[in-house]
Write an enzyme that holds these catalytic residues in place. Structure first.
Site, PDB file in Angstrom:
ATOM      1  N   SER A 123      58.954  79.780  18.297  1.00  0.00           N
ATOM      2  CA  SER A 123      58.664  81.391  17.299  1.00  0.00           C
ATOM      3  C   SER A 123      59.488  82.645  18.197  1.00  0.00           C
ATOM      4  O   SER A 123      59.624  82.357  19.403  1.00  0.00           O
ATOM      5  CB  SER A 123      56.937  81.217  18.661  1.00  0.00           C
ATOM      6  OG  SER A 123      56.407  82.602  18.496  1.00  0.00           O
TER       7      SER A 123
HETATM    8  N1  LIG Z   1      50.763  89.554  16.930  1.00  0.00           N
HETATM    9  C1  LIG Z   1      51.859  88.646  17.512  1.00  0.00           C
HETATM   10  C2  LIG Z   1      52.056  87.767  16.695  1.00  0.00           C
HETATM   11  C3  LIG Z   1      52.675  86.079  17.521  1.00  0.00           C
HETATM   12  C4  LIG Z   1      52.178  85.182  16.248  1.00  0.00           C
HETATM   13  O1  LIG Z   1      52.517  85.500  15.123  1.00  0.00           O
HETATM   14  N2  LIG Z   1      52.712  84.357  17.079  1.00  0.00           N
HETATM   15  C5  LIG Z   1      52.804  82.680  15.623  1.00  0.00           C
HETATM   16  C6  LIG Z   1      54.616  81.950  16.393  1.00  0.00           C
HETATM   17  S1  LIG Z   1      55.103  83.002  16.415  1.00  0.00           S
HETATM   18  C7  LIG Z   1      51.964  82.350  16.130  1.00  0.00           C
HETATM   19  O2  LIG Z   1      51.563  81.168  16.721  1.00  0.00           O
HETATM   20  N3  LIG Z   1      50.125  82.260  15.260  1.00  0.00           N
HETATM   21  C8  LIG Z   1      49.287  82.284  15.050  1.00  0.00           C
HETATM   22  C9  LIG Z   1      48.276  82.925  14.619  1.00  0.00           C
HETATM   23  O3  LIG Z   1      48.944  84.198  14.649  1.00  0.00           O
HETATM   24  O4  LIG Z   1      47.293  82.376  14.743  1.00  0.00           O
HETATM   25  C10 LIG Z   1      53.606  89.502  18.533  1.00  0.00           C
HETATM   26  O5  LIG Z   1      53.608  90.247  18.473  1.00  0.00           O
HETATM   27  O6  LIG Z   1      53.372  88.650  19.553  1.00  0.00           O
END
Ligand SMILES: N[C@@H](CCC(=O)N[C@@H](CS)C(=O)NCC(=O)O)C(=O)O
Length: 227
Positions: free
Chosen positions: A17
């Site tokens: 990630s």
């Molecule tokens: N808005 C979050 C996004 C994090 C994200 O999208 N993580 C991904 C992996 S890279 C995930 O696990 N997403 C699951 C989801 O959005 O339901 C950030 O800024 O960190």
């Protein structure tokens, strides 16, 4: 005035990630600034997705286009040297990170003081230099670059298929799911004996409030990534 007890903050993470890289760097920068005991807990995002019946956000085409831009903006903001690989889908879904997370777990069991540097080196390979993180030789290079010696690396490599390592990775994955995880980064702040879950690298102001600490931005001057 007595000294305040440290609050435990657990970072459940998978090097698959890119957003988690930002959270990892920021939390390690704040390790001494905030009165917290940071625990790095490698889990398997594939298992979290399955266990929570979630789907990767990039499966929605408009979101995929947005995320592409957003991670670049975040990399700039957090001063994390992320470069999108040529084929992110191959890195995330075709090759995946099960072997990487097992190696990281073996390191965490056998050489815990190297968990942070090995994690960082995985992100540097996959998300900075677009290099493989699935082959045994790639894992070896990660270990050596992260400051382990050849004997330590070999011991961890031999351990990646051990039930102890597989069980520990599953244990942390299940633990995160019990906290309500559906993605990475999953951050658990233990406040007044109560676990509070925060999702994302964009929730630091909220995390700071939960901990009774001050969010002072991404502390880019403390970056440990070699740019
Ligand atoms: N808005 C979050 C996004 C994090 C994200 O999208 N993580 C991904 C992996 S890279 C995930 O696990 N997403 C699951 C989801 O959005 O339901 C950030 O800024 O960190």
């Amino acid at each position: 005035m007595g000294s305040r007890a440290k609050k435990t903050v657990e970072l459940f993470y998978d090097v698959v990630s890119p957003y988690t890289w930002f959270a990892f760097e920021v939390l390690t920068r704040y390790k001494t600034k905030w009165n917290m005991d940071l625990k790095l807990k490698p889990f398997f995002l594939g298992g979290v997705m399955k266990g929570s019946d979630n789907k990767p956000p990039a499966t929605v085409p408009n979101k995929a286009r947005y995320l592409d831009k957003d991670v670049k903006r975040c990399a700039q903001y957090f001063q994390v040297p992320l470069n999108l690989p040529k084929n992110p889908a191959e890195v995330m879904f075709i090759k995946g990170t099960l072997t990487a997370q097992r190696f990281l777990t073996a390191v965490d069991i056998m050489n815990q003081e190297k968990t942070e540097s090995v994690s960082r080196e995985f992100w540097m390979r996959a998300w900075n230099r677009d290099e493989d993180i699935t082959e045994m030789e790639s894992l070896r290079q990660v270990g050596l670059k992260a400051g382990m010696n050849e004997a330590e690396v070999q011991k961890c490599l031999q351990k990646i298929t051990d039930p102890e390592v597989k069980d520990r990775l599953k244990k942390y994955t299940d633990e995160a799911l019990r906290h309500g995880a559906f993605g990475s980064p999953t951050i658990i702040a233990h406040v007044n004996n109560q676990p509070e879950m925060v999702f994302g690298s964009d929730r630091f102001p909220i995390l700071a409030t939960l901990l009774g600490e001050k969010w002072e931005g991404p502390l880019t001057e403390l970056s440990k990534c070699k740019l």
